[in-house]
Design a protein around this motif. Structure first.
Motif, PDB file in Angstrom:
ATOM      1  N   ILE A 329       0.833  -1.203   0.000  1.00 11.05           N
ATOM      2  CA  ILE A 329       0.000   0.000   0.000  1.00 11.05           C
ATOM      3  C   ILE A 329       0.868   1.253   0.000  1.00 11.05           C
ATOM      4  CG2 ILE A 329      -1.591   1.361   1.426  1.00 11.05           C
ATOM      5  CD1 ILE A 329      -2.905  -1.278   2.255  1.00 11.05           C
ATOM      6  N   TYR A 330       1.907   1.254   0.835  1.00 13.20           N
ATOM      7  CA  TYR A 330       2.773   2.425   0.943  1.00 13.20           C
ATOM      8  C   TYR A 330       3.514   2.694  -0.374  1.00 13.20           C
ATOM      9  CZ  TYR A 330       6.105   5.704   2.959  1.00 13.20           C
ATOM     10  OH  TYR A 330       6.846   6.822   3.235  1.00 13.20           O
ATOM     11  N   ASN A 331       4.003   1.630  -1.006  1.00 14.10           N
ATOM     12  CA  ASN A 331       4.673   1.790  -2.304  1.00 14.10           C
ATOM     13  C   ASN A 331       3.697   2.283  -3.366  1.00 14.10           C
ATOM     14  OD1 ASN A 331       7.110   0.971  -1.267  1.00 14.10           O
ATOM     15  ND2 ASN A 331       6.940  -1.136  -1.971  1.00 14.10           N
ATOM     16  N   GLY A 332       2.455   1.842  -3.272  1.00 14.30           N
ATOM     17  CA  GLY A 332       1.434   2.316  -4.205  1.00 14.30           C
ATOM     18  C   GLY A 332       1.186   3.809  -4.051  1.00 14.30           C
ATOM     19  N   ILE A 333       1.182   4.290  -2.819  1.00 12.28           N
ATOM     20  CA  ILE A 333       0.996   5.727  -2.573  1.00 12.28           C
ATOM     21  C   ILE A 333       2.178   6.516  -3.133  1.00 12.28           C
ATOM     22  CG2 ILE A 333       0.841   7.481  -0.768  1.00 12.28           C
ATOM     23  CD1 ILE A 333      -0.686   5.403   0.917  1.00 12.28           C
ATOM     24  N   ASN A 334       3.400   6.018  -2.943  1.00 11.68           N
ATOM     25  CA  ASN A 334       4.579   6.688  -3.510  1.00 11.68           C
ATOM     26  C   ASN A 334       4.529   6.695  -5.031  1.00 11.68           C
ATOM     27  OD1 ASN A 334       5.807   7.398  -1.091  1.00 11.68           O
ATOM     28  ND2 ASN A 334       6.874   5.446  -0.901  1.00 11.68           N
ATOM     29  N   TRP A 335       4.021   5.604  -5.615  1.00 13.67           N
ATOM     30  CA  TRP A 335       3.865   5.544  -7.078  1.00 13.67           C
ATOM     31  C   TRP A 335       2.882   6.625  -7.540  1.00 13.67           C
ATOM     32  CZ3 TRP A 335      -0.452   4.460 -10.126  1.00 13.67           C
ATOM     33  CH2 TRP A 335      -0.197   4.209 -11.479  1.00 13.67           C
ATOM     34  N   LEU A 336       1.805   6.784  -6.795  1.00 15.11           N
ATOM     35  CA  LEU A 336       0.841   7.835  -7.133  1.00 15.11           C
ATOM     36  C   LEU A 336       1.477   9.215  -7.033  1.00 15.11           C
ATOM     37  CD1 LEU A 336      -2.426   6.611  -5.344  1.00 15.11           C
ATOM     38  CD2 LEU A 336      -2.045   6.803  -7.809  1.00 15.11           C
TER      39      LEU A 336
END
Length: 401
Positions: A329-336
């Protein structure tokens, strides 16, 4: 949920489970909210591990409240009791733990195995709950799952504890003897280099049932008191708020203690162990007593259907708030965040991204973890719970009348 469990169900205590899980979450991510926050406030938040103590006292209360009046040291009763415990705890723990080791197969994240030579062997130790007796392996796999070893030890020993309470009226002697046995195990094994098996007294007191049995017995005692005196009181003495503020007074005391070398919190100080395992447990029991016997705003909030749902899914939240699910989830937020700035460059604007602030990203992750937890509860945990209870696992299910 069986008819007996429905009769013994207290919605506010389900809401408390959400509170406990969120306190643990804050203790693990407090440093990201504001790096400029005064040190004493950071220390205070870091002691929010008390959510685990809340879980332990609550487990002691609920098991005694549901089973003490009808327990029997017979094969069939124990099988039915174990079946209910397995249905409640095991399916999601097994699935999430299996996920951790599948992810390890691809990522080789060292923290998952912490130097243990066999991932398969360690996985077996996880799903049988024995890893919790080894200091070096305690935070491997699903790190926070160490507490389930403590819980399972209590589940297995609770009927025996009930027997001694009922037969010999020996209540507080039991946690004394259990803790004394833990000290004996440390004296025997502390010089044996076996992945920290009962490696030291701090580990034993904070991470094994032998050190933390008092918390469960406090919950048992509360259940027996409620059974004897009933649910309602007429005086205006608000135990709910006395207990609640006492809990955070204990947190404050632990935040003032020096952190021993090699450890991370005031909890690990000898006085911190006393505060956490004993004074805090009594404060939590006082809080629970108030929630059960009083009508307060806090009780109404914790019994709210939405908070109750969060409480029901809090077990999953607790299991996924650290580890691969959170990382995803955290990596997904950074990707966003990266994609947002690419889009800004394309538009030729110099705006702030809604994903560039660490503290806000933790809040996003917290919300998404709750969403995932509710979905997994509704579509996996609850159906599996009902399926196992209705199955012939361990003991043949009783046909409906």
């Amino acid at each position: 949920m069986s008819q007996r469990e429905q009769q013994n169900y207290i919605p506010a205590l389900t809401g408390v489970r959400a509170l406990a899980a969120y306190l643990v979450f804050i203790s693990h991510y407090e440093y990201t909210f504001d790096k400029n926050c005064p040190h004493f406030i950071q220390r205070f938040f870091f002691e929010f591990h008390i959510g685990v103590t809340i879980f332990f006292v609550l487990s002691g209360f609920l098991i005694a409240f549901r089973y003490y009046d009808n327990f029997s040291l017979t094969k069939d009763w124990f099988k039915q009791y174990l079946k209910n415990r397995v249905a409640r705890i095991y399916p999601m723990y097994f699935l999430i733990t299996a996920g951790a080791f599948i992810v390890y197969y691809f990522t080789r994240e060292p923290n998952v195995v912490n130097g243990f030579p066999s991932a398969i062997g360690l996985f077996f130790m996880h799903i049988t709950f024995v890893r919790g007796f080894f200091h070096q392996l305690n935070f491997t796999g699903v790190a926070q799952g160490w507490s389930l070893t403590v819980e399972e030890c209590f589940y297995f020993s609770a009927p025996i504890a009930f027997y001694f309470i009922h037969r010999y009226k020996k209540f507080w002697l039991q946690p004394v003897l259990i803790t004394a046995f833990g000290f004996l195990m440390v004296l025997i094994f502390r010089n044996v280099n076996w992945y920290g098996f009962f490696g030291d007294f701090t580990f034993m007191m904070l991470y094994t049932f032998f050190g933390r049995s008092f918390e469960f017995f406090v919950g048992i005692k509360l259940a027996l008191m409620i059974r004897q005196k009933g649910f309602h009181r007429t005086n205006k003495f608000k135990f709910t708020y006395i207990g609640f503020f006492s809990i955070f007074f204990c947190v404050w005391l632990m935040s003032l203690l020096p952190v021993p070398a090699g450890w991370t919190a005031g909890l690990h100080n000898p006085f911190g162990i006393i505060i956490n395992n004993y004074l805090l447990a009594l404060s939590i029991a006082t809080f629970f007593y108030g929630l059960i016997t009083e009508t307060t705003v806090m009780k109404r909030i914790l019994a709210n259907p939405f908070v109750e749902l969060l409480g029901k899914s809090s077990y999953i939240f607790y299991l996924i708030h650290l580890g691969y699910m959170y990382v995803f989830i955290y990596n997904g937020i950074n990707w966003l965040n990266d994609k947002t700035f690419i889009l800004y460059d394309k538009w030729g604007v110099d705006w702030h991204s809604p994903f560039e602030y660490e503290g806000v990203n933790i809040l996003y992750a917290f919300i998404l973890l709750n969403v995932v937890s509710v979905i997994l509860f509704k579509f996996i945990e609850e159906p599996l719970n009902h399926f196992i209870r209705k199955s012939d696992f361990l003991i043949k299910a009783k046909p409906k009348q």
